[in-house]
Design a protein around this motif. Structure first.
Motif, PDB file in Angstrom:
ATOM      1  N   ALA A  44      -7.088  32.594  19.395  1.00  0.00           N
ATOM      2  CA  ALA A  44      -8.076  32.112  18.429  1.00  0.00           C
ATOM      3  C   ALA A  44      -7.453  31.108  17.469  1.00  0.00           C
ATOM      4  O   ALA A  44      -8.057  30.070  17.155  1.00  0.00           O
ATOM      5  N   TYR A  53     -12.917  24.984  13.226  1.00  0.00           N
ATOM      6  CA  TYR A  53     -13.638  26.259  13.222  1.00  0.00           C
ATOM      7  C   TYR A  53     -15.059  26.104  13.748  1.00  0.00           C
ATOM      8  O   TYR A  53     -15.510  26.876  14.593  1.00  0.00           O
ATOM      9  N   SER A  56     -15.313  25.557  17.592  1.00  0.00           N
ATOM     10  CA  SER A  56     -14.668  26.542  18.478  1.00  0.00           C
ATOM     11  C   SER A  56     -15.706  27.488  19.067  1.00  0.00           C
ATOM     12  O   SER A  56     -16.671  27.875  18.405  1.00  0.00           O
ATOM     13  N   ARG A  57     -15.498  27.867  20.325  1.00  0.00           N
ATOM     14  CA  ARG A  57     -16.417  28.773  21.017  1.00  0.00           C
ATOM     15  C   ARG A  57     -15.655  30.002  21.498  1.00  0.00           C
ATOM     16  O   ARG A  57     -14.451  29.938  21.792  1.00  0.00           O
ATOM     17  N   LEU A  58     -16.372  31.116  21.593  1.00  0.00           N
ATOM     18  CA  LEU A  58     -15.739  32.346  22.068  1.00  0.00           C
ATOM     19  C   LEU A  58     -15.198  32.170  23.479  1.00  0.00           C
ATOM     20  O   LEU A  58     -14.136  32.708  23.812  1.00  0.00           O
ATOM     21  N   LYS A  79     -17.070  35.374  16.332  1.00  0.00           N
ATOM     22  CA  LYS A  79     -16.056  34.376  15.980  1.00  0.00           C
ATOM     23  C   LYS A  79     -15.614  34.575  14.536  1.00  0.00           C
ATOM     24  O   LYS A  79     -14.439  34.405  14.200  1.00  0.00           O
TER      25      LYS A  79
END
Length: 226
Positions: A44, A53, A56-58, A79
Motif C-alpha cells: 500500500a 492516495y 490508488s486502487r485496492l 483503502k
C-alpha cells in the motif's frame, strides 16, 4: 492488537497520534497471516507513493502484494483503513513537520537544536513521498486534518516550553512570545524540508542543517550558559 493512539515525547508528555487505531482490526493470530498483512501494508505504501492516495486502487495494492482482493478484506475493510495502517507503521519515523526537539535540561542548547534539525531533515528525506500523500489526504479528510493539527500543536507546545525555559535561564531573548516563536521557527524547518525533499530542490543536507540551526540560534538570540 492496535498500538496506542498516543506516543510520548522525550520528557514523557503525550503526543497525539496521526492514526485512529480504534478502527484497525486485531493483528492476525498466525505467522502466515501476519506476513500477509505486513505485505499488504508495504504494498500500500508503494502504491500510495507511486500513484497518489486519490488515484490508488485496492486492486493495485493487492497486485503489488501478490495476493487476492479477498485476502485484503480479511485484514482491512477499505483503502482508508490500510492507509491508517501505513501511517501507523511510519509516523514515529516521520517526525511531524517543523518540530526540532529542544531539551531544556541540556547544557548546550545550540547543539541540541543542530542535532534535532539534522534528525528531522533525515527523517523527512526518507519519507518525502509519503509526506506529500499526507498533504493530499489532509486536504480532503477533515478528521485526518484535525488529527494532524493536534499533533502539530503538541510538538509546538513542547518547543514553546523549551524556549520559555531558555528565556528563564537568561539564554534566549525574553521579548519573544514562546508559542509564536516555536510555530514560526518550526514552520521554517518544515518548509525547507518540503521544498528540498518533496518538491525536488535538493539542497545538500549539511547546508540545510547549518542554515536552519543558525536561523534558530539567531532568532532566539541564543547565548552560551555561564
Amino acid at each position: 492488537m492496535a498500538k496506542s493512539a498516543r506516543g510520548r515525547g522525550s520528557r514523557g508528555e503525550e503526543i497525539p497520534s496521526l492514526v485512529d487505531t480504534s478502527s484497525l482490526r486485531e493483528p492476525p493470530s498466525t505467522a502466515r497471516g501476519a506476513r500477509t498483512r505486513a505485505a499488504l501494508v508495504t504494498a500500500a505504501r508503494i502504491v500510495f507513493e507511486r500513484d497518489g492516495y486519490l488515484d490508488s486502487r485496492l486492486t493495485d495494492i493487492t497486485a503489488e502484494a501478490n495476493c487476492s482482493v479477498g485476502s485484503f478484506y480479511t485484514y482491512f475493510t477499505s483503502k482508508e483503513e490500510i492507509f491508517q495502517a501505513v501511517i501507523e507503521e511510519v509516523q514515529h519515523d516521520m517526525l511531524h513537520p517543523g518540530m526540532p526537539h529542544l531539551d531544556p535540561e541540556d547544557s548546550v542548547p545550540a547543539a541540541i537544536i543542530e542535532a534535532s534539525n539534522r534528525a528531522y531533515f533525515e527523517a523527512y528525506r526518507r519519507n518525502a513521498k509519503l509526506m506529500l500523500i499526507l498533504d493530499q489526504v489532509a486536504a480532503t479528510d477533515p478528521k485526518f486534518r484535525e488529527l494532524r493539527r493536534r499533533r502539530s500543536q503538541a510538538f509546538a507546545d513542547r518547543n514553546a516550553r523549551a524556549i520559555k525555559d531558555l528565556q528563564d535561564r537568561g539564554l534566549a531573548d525574553d521579548s519573544l512570545d514562546p508559542k509564536m516563536t516555536a510555530r514560526a521557527l518550526s514552520g521554517m524547518v518544515s518548509r525547507l524540508a518540503h521544498y528540498s525533499f518533496a518538491l525536488g530542490e535538493n539542497y545538500p543536507l549539511d547546508a540545510l542543517v547549518e542554515t536552519a540551526t543558525k536561523l534558530w540560534i539567531n532568532a532566539l538570540n541564543l547565548r552560551a550558559e555561564d
